[in-house]
Design an enzyme around this catalytic site. Sequence first.
Site, PDB file in Angstrom:
ATOM      1  N   ARG A  29       1.186  -1.026  -0.156  1.00  0.00           N
ATOM      2  CA  ARG A  29      -0.009  -0.088   0.131  1.00  0.00           C
ATOM      3  C   ARG A  29       0.778   1.475   0.125  1.00  0.00           C
ATOM      4  NH1 ARG A  29      -4.820  -2.953  -0.873  1.00  0.00           N
ATOM      5  NH2 ARG A  29      -3.696  -5.185  -0.461  1.00  0.00           N
ATOM      6  N   HIS A  75      -1.135 -11.006   3.314  1.00  0.00           N
ATOM      7  CA  HIS A  75       0.621 -11.171   1.991  1.00  0.00           C
ATOM      8  C   HIS A  75       2.358 -11.315   3.681  1.00  0.00           C
ATOM      9  CE1 HIS A  75      -1.531  -7.255  -0.059  1.00  0.00           C
ATOM     10  NE2 HIS A  75      -1.854  -8.184  -0.356  1.00  0.00           N
ATOM     11  N   HIS A 113     -11.634   2.061  -4.204  1.00  0.00           N
ATOM     12  CA  HIS A 113     -11.483   0.096  -4.146  1.00  0.00           C
ATOM     13  C   HIS A 113     -12.870  -0.679  -4.296  1.00  0.00           C
ATOM     14  CE1 HIS A 113     -10.290  -3.363  -2.032  1.00  0.00           C
ATOM     15  NE2 HIS A 113      -8.973  -2.613  -1.720  1.00  0.00           N
ATOM     16  N   LYS A 160     -11.450  -0.866   7.766  1.00  0.00           N
ATOM     17  CA  LYS A 160     -10.216  -1.972   6.592  1.00  0.00           C
ATOM     18  C   LYS A 160      -8.645  -2.531   6.817  1.00  0.00           C
ATOM     19  CE  LYS A 160      -9.559  -3.439   1.496  1.00  0.00           C
ATOM     20  NZ  LYS A 160      -8.126  -3.346   2.244  1.00  0.00           N
TER      21      LYS A 160
END
Lengths: 422, 422
Positions: free
Chosen positions: B72, B106, B172, B182
């Site tokens: 991000r 991730h 998004h 989120k």
Amino acid sequence: MRYCFPYDSIAPIEIPSSHPVDVYTVQSIEASRQQAEEIVAASLAHPIGMPRLSQLVHGGSRILILVDDLSRPTPAHEIVPALLGELGRGGASESNIRFLIALGTHRAMTAEEIAAKIGAQQATRFQVLNHQWHDPAALHAYGRLDEGTEVLLNRALLESDVVIGVGSIAPHPAAGFSGGGKIIAPGVASDEAVGEFHWRSVHYPQKEVLGVRDNPMRQRIDAMAHMAGLTAIVNVVLDGENKIVRCFTGHPVEAHREGCRFSQTLYQVEVDRPADAGIFIIDTHPLDQDLWQGVKAMCALECIVPDDAVVIIVTPCPEGVSRQHPDVLAVGYQGLAATTELVNAGRLDKVTAHNIVQGGRLIERTQAFLVSPGIEAGDIQRLGFTPFACAQDALDEAIRRKGSRERVILLGMGGEICPKAV
Amino acid sequence: MRYCFPYDSIAPIEIPSSHPVDVYTVQSIEASRQQAEEIVAASLAHPIGMPRLSQLVHGGSRILILVDDLSRPTPAHEIVPALLGELGRGGASESNIRFLIALGTHRAMTAEEIAAKIGAQQATRFQVLNHQWHDPAALHAYGRLDEGTEVLLNRALLESDVVIGVGSIAPHPAAGFSGGGKIIAPGVASDEAVGEFHWRSVHYPQKEVLGVRDNPMRQRIDAMAHMAGLTAIVNVVLDGENKIVRCFTGHPVEAHREGCRFSQTLYQVEVDRPADAGIFIIDTHPLDQDLWQGVKAMCALECIVPDDAVVIIVTPCPEGVSRQHPDVLAVGYQGLAATTELVNAGRLDKVTAHNIVQGGRLIERTQAFLVSPGIEAGDIQRLGFTPFACAQDALDEAIRRKGSRERVILLGMGGEICPKAV
């Protein structure tokens, strides 16, 4: 066709279907999946046109690393650690390494800004100098160029055995491309030389400079960097988000030339037969803040428009013409001859003068329209443009002048595009 | 008109003048002249919908700061120092402050990556945890949503009195906008919940989610963040170069809602009467690496195209469909019904399934053409598209099907554009 500009404040235009229209924008740059650090390390390990830096240095080498300032996007903090590693590998002693911020004539960077630029660790471990362009005692005369100009540069270069320039390579209206020896001159040159650099650049046709590596401006830069003893460069090419795509380490001319070749493949847009078109429309994105920045789009147009074309510049300019350089509005855009008189009379500094000619030379030979909600109609006229309240009005007038079948060329991202006629 | 795509590898198209054409691209974002640190500090001093953080904390408060990961763009290192200052102002003790990286599923961030994300100083001074989504012992059940789903989230939330989410707000496809709660869910949720989040998102019409703050997906996110005790958010809106334009501090719903409103004014593009057009052409810039990313352009189209339109997706995809998710090519894009069967049969993970439906639901109801030099014609067909070697061939076929006067809509920067029909 209806074309929407990238600005909320500027309504779309409708181009009647009788016109052939070509629409261009900048190339997408494919991001590298490699980490920045890996790209830089690989480049340091395989320098262009010279041996590895680790083979050049030894414990006694006095090393100077030049980095550009916050006004440039170079992520030096992603480059410097690997560079220091390479120097350490050769036995360089930390206490012999200094940094010099190549300010040109910008203000000195604060300690916080330096930490952000080169990394907090490096900022505390090493001596970092701001270039003192305003202090004659901080400068040294390194000789004269062929035509006689004295080369006055920061004295720290003289006191160093190895000088390394860290920067980035992108198309540049005054130097062809940024990077290479430009970090020496004008990077750490005298006030006078910085003005001279900008001013001299508008004495050459824009299309022979912008996006061209070997041009008369670069020749002088290379000569001065050589006189100053620039040993090597570590220059990066960035994508649209200022991430490192590729790194070029090596000889200040050879490595830079290779970097420019790569930058060209990314940034140059081939425009088909612009000489056959009579109406050009361009925005200034992403340089939309004021017209001082936005003039870059006029430099881009200057490379491709034929004489007497109608050019329509579309830009929001929320800060107007230029808060920092009120002389642009006071004087208006002017051609080279008129501006030279003002410079010679001492009525205009050379940096402002160069901006004025960048706009003026386009206005001089075209029918130039400006659409900008941030600038009053009276001021637009004073600058030398015909003002229009909206882009459609400007286009309608262009069609009235050029006819309803005239070919139209539309350029998006005018602040970044580097067009070349083909 | 002739339209040039932002790709060297894809030739321009010529649209005959008999077609009405509308050309759109994303809005230019006017950069802020304010320093990032000032923007953040001002926002912390004037929180939305709650008192200042310095008034909430005391010496004994156990504080957890969540930050997103390297995938991000949030420049947390420009946010965290001011946030720590605000907490210190309230008397918070440094030893009671921890960081948690919201990885979703991730991989864990390395020490170097953490230093780059939150700043080297902070990375050494504070304890920083990677979210352990794969370790049941690291998770805690915070309750159940109305419909019964158990809310499994990182245990560290439970062990904290004050939880602060640091992130950014942008349109998004699965959540409407990023940011807000989120960072809790799916940010620090279980493997299962991350899959469920993505999969559930394709059960709603795209136009009711993308660029819409209050949607069914966000409702669940807000509920879970509330159950987990998210105290406040510090969320930024970024420009095209990932610089901070505005910061929103405050209540996880109120501040986020205000941030989304601002993000919408920047990113939303109003498309005029798309239901009247029969041919849509879109690129995937800047998400051009593979089709897994590029599907974002199909989500954008999904918001505006009428049934049975011809849609032409133009994308380089140098890495093909998806190296990381080979199932996309193996299965091909499918609609929701067919994909649900595969998910229920355990033949497809939910994250991949959501990508497959994002493409599949568009293909299902349109005539979908794909032009991509990075993907073989056979694979393009297998995905569900009609393949074309060049964009002109695709357009010619579209005209053959729709007629020579059909209205055409062209969307640039399809990977970022957030279109809304007006």
